[in-house]
Design an enzyme around this catalytic site. Structure first.
Site, PDB file in Angstrom:
ATOM      1  CB  SER A  49      74.419  85.339  74.965  1.00  0.00           C
ATOM      2  OG  SER A  49      73.970  86.423  75.740  1.00  0.00           O
ATOM      3  CG  HIS A  72      71.954  82.188  77.183  1.00  0.00           C
ATOM      4  ND1 HIS A  72      71.884  81.155  78.097  1.00  0.00           N
ATOM      5  CD2 HIS A  72      72.488  83.242  77.852  1.00  0.00           C
ATOM      6  CE1 HIS A  72      72.374  81.566  79.260  1.00  0.00           C
ATOM      7  NE2 HIS A  72      72.747  82.838  79.145  1.00  0.00           N
ATOM      8  CG  ASP A  83      72.508  86.510  79.401  1.00  0.00           C
ATOM      9  OD1 ASP A  83      72.610  85.569  80.210  1.00  0.00           O
ATOM     10  OD2 ASP A  83      73.176  86.595  78.354  1.00  0.00           O
ATOM     11  CG  MET A 100      71.656  90.711  83.670  1.00  0.00           C
ATOM     12  SD  MET A 100      73.241  91.429  83.210  1.00  0.00           S
ATOM     13  CE  MET A 100      73.886  90.129  82.135  1.00  0.00           C
ATOM     14  CG  HIS A 131      71.755  83.062  82.872  1.00  0.00           C
ATOM     15  ND1 HIS A 131      73.010  83.454  82.455  1.00  0.00           N
ATOM     16  CD2 HIS A 131      71.854  82.848  84.215  1.00  0.00           C
ATOM     17  CE1 HIS A 131      73.827  83.468  83.493  1.00  0.00           C
ATOM     18  NE2 HIS A 131      73.151  83.123  84.576  1.00  0.00           N
ATOM     19  CG  MET A 167      72.705  86.407  85.801  1.00  0.00           C
ATOM     20  SD  MET A 167      73.637  86.949  84.355  1.00  0.00           S
ATOM     21  CE  MET A 167      72.398  86.718  83.095  1.00  0.00           C
ATOM     22  CG  MET A 199      77.684  81.986  85.639  1.00  0.00           C
ATOM     23  SD  MET A 199      76.920  82.523  84.116  1.00  0.00           S
ATOM     24  CE  MET A 199      77.798  84.048  83.772  1.00  0.00           C
ATOM     25  N   GLY A 233      77.116  89.662  84.346  1.00  0.00           N
ATOM     26  CA  GLY A 233      76.815  91.087  84.262  1.00  0.00           C
ATOM     27  C   GLY A 233      76.932  91.675  82.870  1.00  0.00           C
ATOM     28  N   GLY A 238      81.152  90.045  76.513  1.00  0.00           N
ATOM     29  CA  GLY A 238      82.448  90.459  76.009  1.00  0.00           C
ATOM     30  C   GLY A 238      83.587  90.393  77.004  1.00  0.00           C
ATOM     31  CG  ASP A 244      76.451  82.357  80.078  1.00  0.00           C
ATOM     32  OD1 ASP A 244      76.917  82.993  79.122  1.00  0.00           O
ATOM     33  OD2 ASP A 244      75.476  82.732  80.755  1.00  0.00           O
ATOM     34  N   GLY A 245      79.960  82.507  79.087  1.00  0.00           N
ATOM     35  CA  GLY A 245      80.853  83.636  79.333  1.00  0.00           C
ATOM     36  C   GLY A 245      82.188  83.484  78.635  1.00  0.00           C
ATOM     37  N   GLY A 246      82.442  84.331  77.657  1.00  0.00           N
ATOM     38  CA  GLY A 246      83.745  84.309  76.988  1.00  0.00           C
ATOM     39  C   GLY A 246      83.981  83.085  76.131  1.00  0.00           C
ATOM     40  N   GLY A 291      77.873  85.023  73.207  1.00  0.00           N
ATOM     41  CA  GLY A 291      77.287  86.305  72.824  1.00  0.00           C
ATOM     42  C   GLY A 291      78.151  87.022  71.823  1.00  0.00           C
ATOM     43  CB  SER A 292      81.087  89.259  72.185  1.00  0.00           C
ATOM     44  OG  SER A 292      81.671  88.484  73.169  1.00  0.00           O
ATOM     45  CB  ALA A 293      82.168  84.207  70.144  1.00  0.00           C
TER      46      ALA A 293
HETATM   47  C1  DX5 Z   1      76.990  87.248  81.320  1.00  0.00           C
HETATM   48  C2  DX5 Z   1      75.884  86.553  80.561  1.00  0.00           C
HETATM   49  C3  DX5 Z   1      76.367  85.850  79.344  1.00  0.00           C
HETATM   50  C4  DX5 Z   1      76.938  86.794  78.319  1.00  0.00           C
HETATM   51  C5  DX5 Z   1      77.730  86.018  77.318  1.00  0.00           C
HETATM   52  O1  DX5 Z   1      76.507  87.729  82.508  1.00  0.00           O
HETATM   53  O2  DX5 Z   1      75.251  85.593  81.372  1.00  0.00           O
HETATM   54  O3  DX5 Z   1      75.356  85.038  78.772  1.00  0.00           O
HETATM   55  O4  DX5 Z   1      75.941  87.512  77.663  1.00  0.00           O
HETATM   56  O5  DX5 Z   1      78.370  86.902  76.455  1.00  0.00           O
HETATM   57  P1  DX5 Z   1      79.856  86.605  75.942  1.00  0.00           P
HETATM   58  O6  DX5 Z   1      79.776  85.316  75.185  1.00  0.00           O
HETATM   59  O7  DX5 Z   1      80.180  87.777  75.087  1.00  0.00           O
HETATM   60  O8  DX5 Z   1      80.733  86.479  77.148  1.00  0.00           O
HETATM   61 ZN    ZN Z   2      73.902  84.043  80.435  1.00  0.00          ZN
END
Ligand code: DX5
Ligand code: ZN
Length: 207
Positions: A7, A31, A33, A35, A62, A64, A132, A137, A140, A166-168, A188-190
């Site tokens: 991400s 990926h 994101d 928003m 993606h 949002m 999700m 949003g 991390g 997607d997420g964490g 993303g953060s990983a």
């Molecule tokens: C959250 C996003 C994710 C996010 C993932 O709203 O859709 O794609 O960036 O980041 P991590 O992997 O750090 O949760």
């Molecule tokens: Zn995403």
């Protein structure tokens, strides 16, 4: 084989191209994101930023955003190979029809708090289900463990659909997600907080 989709929201926005080029050789997708500050309380990127990474790796967009129908042309022209919209957004069925007219993959995303059967009325039309595993949003956040069962449930019910999570997502849950049937893991953060993003991607692929 599972694909990893870093991400780009987790990358340094001032150095996005370098970050994309770094992870691309081991990534199935980048990926992206998007928003709108309305569907979620955060603003991120528009189609010009997405377009700037076209050609580095396939782009997985993606959305949002509250009104996806208004922006699908822009993201398709920017080079998206997958566009996912949320079931909680306005006119999801129409948005999927517009994506499919572009001859690219359409995904339906749903929040952790949304019942799994909420997508029933559109699922036949999509290529991908985006589960999700955090509230959308921000990068991390902590992974919702209940997502593993949601992935398993969807893969059993819809074996021909791609299942994206997607997420964490990190090396601490990738194995369980792959065993449950995930085809694409977004992280993303990983990835971008890792000392060695390529090694982290490869560890996640191996489970
Ligand atoms: C959250 C996003 C994710 C996010 C993932 O709203 O859709 O794609 O960036 O980041 P991590 O992997 O750090 O949760
Ligand atoms: Zn995403």
């Amino acid at each position: 084989m599972v694909e990893i989709a870093p991400s780009m929201l987790g990358a340094d926005f001032g150095d996005m191209r370098r970050a994309a080029e770094l992870v691309a050789p081991e990534s199935g997708y980048l990926h992206m994101d998007v928003m709108d500050g309305h569907f979620v309380p955060n603003l991120t990127m528009g189609s010009d930023l997405v377009k700037s990474l076209k050609g580095i790796a396939p782009l997985d967009v993606h959305l949002m955003i509250t009104d996806p129908c208004d922006f699908i042309d822009d993201f398709s022209e920017a080079g998206a190979e997958i566009i996912s919209i949320h079931i909680e957004a306005n006119n999801p069925s129409k948005a999927i029809d517009i994506i499919k007219e572009k001859n690219i993959k359409a995904g339906i995303a749903l929040n952790p708090s949304t019942p799994v059967d909420a997508i029933d009325f559109v699922v036949d039309k999509v290529d991908l289900i985006l589960v999700m595993s955090v509230e959308p949003g921000y990068c991390g956040q902590s992974f919702h463990e209940t997502s593993i069962e949601r992935v398993r449930n969807y893969k059993e019910k819809y074996p021909d659909k791609l299942i994206e999570v997607d997420g964490g997502v990190s090396t601490s849950n990738s194995k369980k997600l792959i065993e449950a049937g995930a085809d694409i893991l977004v992280a993303g953060s990983a990835v971008f907080n890792s000392e060695d993003p390529i090694q982290t991607i490869n560890q996640m692929k191996q489970g």
